[in-house]
Design a protein around this motif. Sequence first.
Motif, PDB file in Angstrom:
ATOM      1  N   LEU A   7      -8.287  18.303   5.451  1.00  0.00           N
ATOM      2  CA  LEU A   7      -8.796  16.895   5.084  1.00  0.00           C
ATOM      3  C   LEU A   7      -8.056  16.187   4.157  1.00  0.00           C
ATOM      4  N   LYS A   8      -6.891  16.863   3.903  1.00  0.00           N
ATOM      5  CA  LYS A   8      -6.141  16.073   3.253  1.00  0.00           C
ATOM      6  C   LYS A   8      -4.887  15.754   3.722  1.00  0.00           C
ATOM      7  N   PHE A   9      -4.072  14.640   3.025  1.00  0.00           N
ATOM      8  CA  PHE A   9      -2.667  14.406   3.688  1.00  0.00           C
ATOM      9  C   PHE A   9      -1.806  14.336   2.549  1.00  0.00           C
ATOM     10  N   GLY A  10      -0.520  14.324   2.822  1.00  0.00           N
ATOM     11  CA  GLY A  10       0.705  14.219   1.961  1.00  0.00           C
ATOM     12  C   GLY A  10       1.624  13.517   2.453  1.00  0.00           C
ATOM     13  N   MET A  11       2.822  13.540   1.690  1.00  0.00           N
ATOM     14  CA  MET A  11       4.105  12.886   2.168  1.00  0.00           C
ATOM     15  C   MET A  11       5.133  13.741   2.029  1.00  0.00           C
ATOM     16  N   HIS A  12       6.087  13.673   3.155  1.00  0.00           N
ATOM     17  CA  HIS A  12       7.255  14.447   2.998  1.00  0.00           C
ATOM     18  C   HIS A  12       8.007  13.867   1.838  1.00  0.00           C
ATOM     19  N   ASP A  13       8.717  14.929   1.040  1.00  0.00           N
ATOM     20  CA  ASP A  13       9.460  14.629  -0.259  1.00  0.00           C
ATOM     21  C   ASP A  13      10.391  13.372   0.045  1.00  0.00           C
ATOM     22  N   LEU A  14      11.072  12.949   1.004  1.00  0.00           N
ATOM     23  CA  LEU A  14      11.924  12.248   1.253  1.00  0.00           C
ATOM     24  C   LEU A  14      11.426  10.576   1.487  1.00  0.00           C
ATOM     25  N   VAL A  15       9.985  10.856   2.022  1.00  0.00           N
ATOM     26  CA  VAL A  15       9.362   9.576   2.125  1.00  0.00           C
ATOM     27  C   VAL A  15       8.632   9.265   0.772  1.00  0.00           C
ATOM     28  N   ASN A  16       8.317  10.300  -0.028  1.00  0.00           N
ATOM     29  CA  ASN A  16       7.850  10.143  -1.381  1.00  0.00           C
ATOM     30  C   ASN A  16       8.820   9.376  -2.050  1.00  0.00           C
ATOM     31  N   ASP A  17      10.335   9.987  -1.815  1.00  0.00           N
ATOM     32  CA  ASP A  17      11.394   8.992  -2.704  1.00  0.00           C
ATOM     33  C   ASP A  17      11.629   7.782  -2.215  1.00  0.00           C
ATOM     34  N   CYS A  72       0.778  -1.353   0.045  1.00  0.00           N
ATOM     35  CA  CYS A  72       0.052  -0.019   0.007  1.00  0.00           C
ATOM     36  C   CYS A  72       0.944   1.183  -0.072  1.00  0.00           C
ATOM     37  N   PHE A  73       2.058   1.103   0.785  1.00  0.00           N
ATOM     38  CA  PHE A  73       2.764   2.529   0.720  1.00  0.00           C
ATOM     39  C   PHE A  73       3.593   2.668  -0.314  1.00  0.00           C
ATOM     40  N   ALA A  74       4.135   1.630  -1.031  1.00  0.00           N
ATOM     41  CA  ALA A  74       4.811   1.636  -2.124  1.00  0.00           C
ATOM     42  C   ALA A  74       3.929   2.374  -3.471  1.00  0.00           C
ATOM     43  N   TYR A  75       2.861   1.729  -3.255  1.00  0.00           N
ATOM     44  CA  TYR A  75       1.714   2.309  -4.346  1.00  0.00           C
ATOM     45  C   TYR A  75       1.705   3.929  -4.451  1.00  0.00           C
ATOM     46  N   CYS A  76       1.878   4.421  -3.188  1.00  0.00           N
ATOM     47  CA  CYS A  76       1.606   5.755  -3.081  1.00  0.00           C
ATOM     48  C   CYS A  76       2.632   6.734  -3.782  1.00  0.00           C
ATOM     49  N   SER A  77       3.645   6.025  -4.491  1.00  0.00           N
ATOM     50  CA  SER A  77       4.762   6.801  -5.270  1.00  0.00           C
ATOM     51  C   SER A  77       3.831   7.256  -6.579  1.00  0.00           C
ATOM     52  N   ILE A  78       2.913   6.827  -6.814  1.00  0.00           N
ATOM     53  CA  ILE A  78       1.899   7.410  -7.888  1.00  0.00           C
ATOM     54  C   ILE A  78       1.585   8.941  -7.775  1.00  0.00           C
ATOM     55  N   PHE A  79       1.603   9.348  -6.524  1.00  0.00           N
ATOM     56  CA  PHE A  79       1.651  10.674  -6.098  1.00  0.00           C
ATOM     57  C   PHE A  79       2.541  11.462  -6.303  1.00  0.00           C
ATOM     58  N   PRO A  80       2.702  12.649  -6.915  1.00  0.00           N
ATOM     59  CA  PRO A  80       3.588  13.846  -7.176  1.00  0.00           C
ATOM     60  C   PRO A  80       4.082  14.267  -5.767  1.00  0.00           C
ATOM     61  N   LYS A  81       5.288  14.634  -5.721  1.00  0.00           N
ATOM     62  CA  LYS A  81       5.731  15.428  -4.500  1.00  0.00           C
ATOM     63  C   LYS A  81       4.891  16.746  -4.399  1.00  0.00           C
ATOM     64  N   ASP A  82       4.551  16.798  -3.042  1.00  0.00           N
ATOM     65  CA  ASP A  82       3.952  18.233  -2.640  1.00  0.00           C
ATOM     66  C   ASP A  82       2.289  18.193  -3.110  1.00  0.00           C
ATOM     67  N   TYR A  83       1.783  16.901  -3.587  1.00  0.00           N
ATOM     68  CA  TYR A  83       0.419  16.584  -3.738  1.00  0.00           C
ATOM     69  C   TYR A  83      -0.109  16.309  -2.602  1.00  0.00           C
ATOM     70  N   ASP A  84      -1.362  16.917  -2.295  1.00  0.00           N
ATOM     71  CA  ASP A  84      -2.321  16.442  -0.984  1.00  0.00           C
ATOM     72  C   ASP A  84      -3.369  15.711  -1.749  1.00  0.00           C
TER      73      ASP A  84
END
Length: 606
Positions: free
Chosen positions: A483-493, A422-434
């Motif tokens: 109401l939204k969430f995001g990932m730190h850029d390094l977590v996105n990496d 589930c976490f790896a799949y979240c790489s589909i979201f661009p950085k800084d995307y909520d």
Amino acid sequence: MAEVVGLLLSPFLQVFFEKIASGEFVDFFRSRKLDSRLLKRLEIVLLSANAVLEYAEEMQFTEHMVKKWLDELKDAVYDAEDILDEIHTEVLRCKLDAEFQTIATKVRKTISTSLNPFVREIEPKIKYVLETLDDLVKQKDAIGLKEGVGGKSSGRSSTSLVEESDIFGRNDDKELIVNLLLSDNVSGNELCVIAIIGMGGLGKTTLAQLVYNDHRMEGHFDHKAWVCVSDDFDVLKMTKTILEKLGLPTKSESNNLDWLQVTLQQKLMGKKFLLVLDDVWNKNIKNYSEWEAFSNPFKSGAKGTRVIVTTREKPVASIIRSTIYDLKTLQDDDCWLLFSKHAFYSGNSDAHPELEVIGRKIVERCKGLPLAVKTTGALLWSELDVKEWNKIMMSEIWDLQSDIIPALRLSYKYLPLHLKRCFAYCSIFPKDYDFEKEELILLWMAEGFLPQGKPKTMEEIGDDYFADLVSRSLFQQSSKNTLKFGMHDLVNDLARFVSGQFTFRLEEGGNSLEIGNKTRHLSFFIRSTRKIEKFGALYEATGLRTFLPIYRSNEILAKELAPDLLPMLRCLRFINLRSSLKLTELPDSIGKMKHIRHLNVSWTPI
């Protein structure tokens, strides 16, 4: 094969075995006269791969060949999953047909079963995937993969010592925690526990060290002890360690927990005591009863006894009923001071204005994480060549395997199996995307990551998974929209690294990876339909599963979907055509997509 499902399986094999073990699947194999030996061979080869998967997951961060092997294996399993979905669809079709057929039709169908074109089509596919998997399993010894290894940390250690001249931007944090330690009105008569929470590399241990070594602690507490917990929170072992820190011998009764705890209780009786438990994980402390059994001796201490816990996971703070201190990233100016300390002689960049310009851009890319700033500065220590600095600033390491990954990979390593995919799949979201929680849960559902079962629905299970990733600081609440969430850029990496070639983001700034036959998930963010021709590369991605436009706030994007593209993408599970203003009807090819689970055509002329 049913007994296999109970084994500890890698997340992308768990669902696979569950499908194969179903009665419908086995019955279909028999009724269609498919070679039953293929099932047994498939079971054996996948179990052989599963035996080394945990080790491969760990080694992929440092061994290129292991990463390549793991990607090849995942690719083969993706293909196998597609075959299972085709069989499942055929099973459903046959069931529906049977409901409307006459007895005579059923007899004719039984006679022609052996000539079923589906069987002739599917059996070669199974054999091809089986051969691929078999070849990969044979390679595991050659690249050093070991069975039964992995899932355990190599062991992280820390001490109470810290070099204060290396610390920047934590004075305010330090003073706030010191005040909590010195205050007499924090928790009444209860044991006061303070949990410092934050993602890996943020400086939780460093902050605890600063507080522990503050001169005010010496005069306020009668005893102090620092214990690095890391992998193993064993009550017996921890109690013994604390006694040894206090200078009490434990040899004679070293395995008698009652003796150890009574001895510790007597040592602390009426005394103010400060204990730091560094790097505690949710898997270590499973419930409050376990924590209570460990902490009972501390309650004999005088009022004002304190415990500091550093952790990446909010569930830990909940279990130990602590006061939470949520550690934030460093400010830009403090990041620069830290970088300069490690990149320049004497920590002064005044003599190198060109390098300072580049260095500040590098620091921006570290996104306020002290560990990222420090390690990057160390890479450039004593280097005065502008070209070398530019090379670091422009390096693909920021998009692929950055220096922060070793710190974050522990967060990934200790994720439960069901959360890794589930976490790896979240790489589909661009950085800084909520993103919205409901949006992501729908994606997980379409990809088959959420189990079907009772008493909870898939949506409720997805909600649990999401909350778990938030509690581990891998998701963070948006500062712009609660109401939204995001990932730190390094977590996105990190997500991007573990996802590898299977995820592709078509963005304005270009991509370091290319669309290929391994690409399974695609997201795109294009302001102009003039760039739609880039979708031509999708003809290479015949196994594509996700087709996801990314919509920024207050933007409506018109999309032109090439009518000859969708027929090529037969494995799609999730199609979002929202706001495709020129889409007036669904193409006929939609009806031939056996794998489709989610189709969004909202805000279209349809």
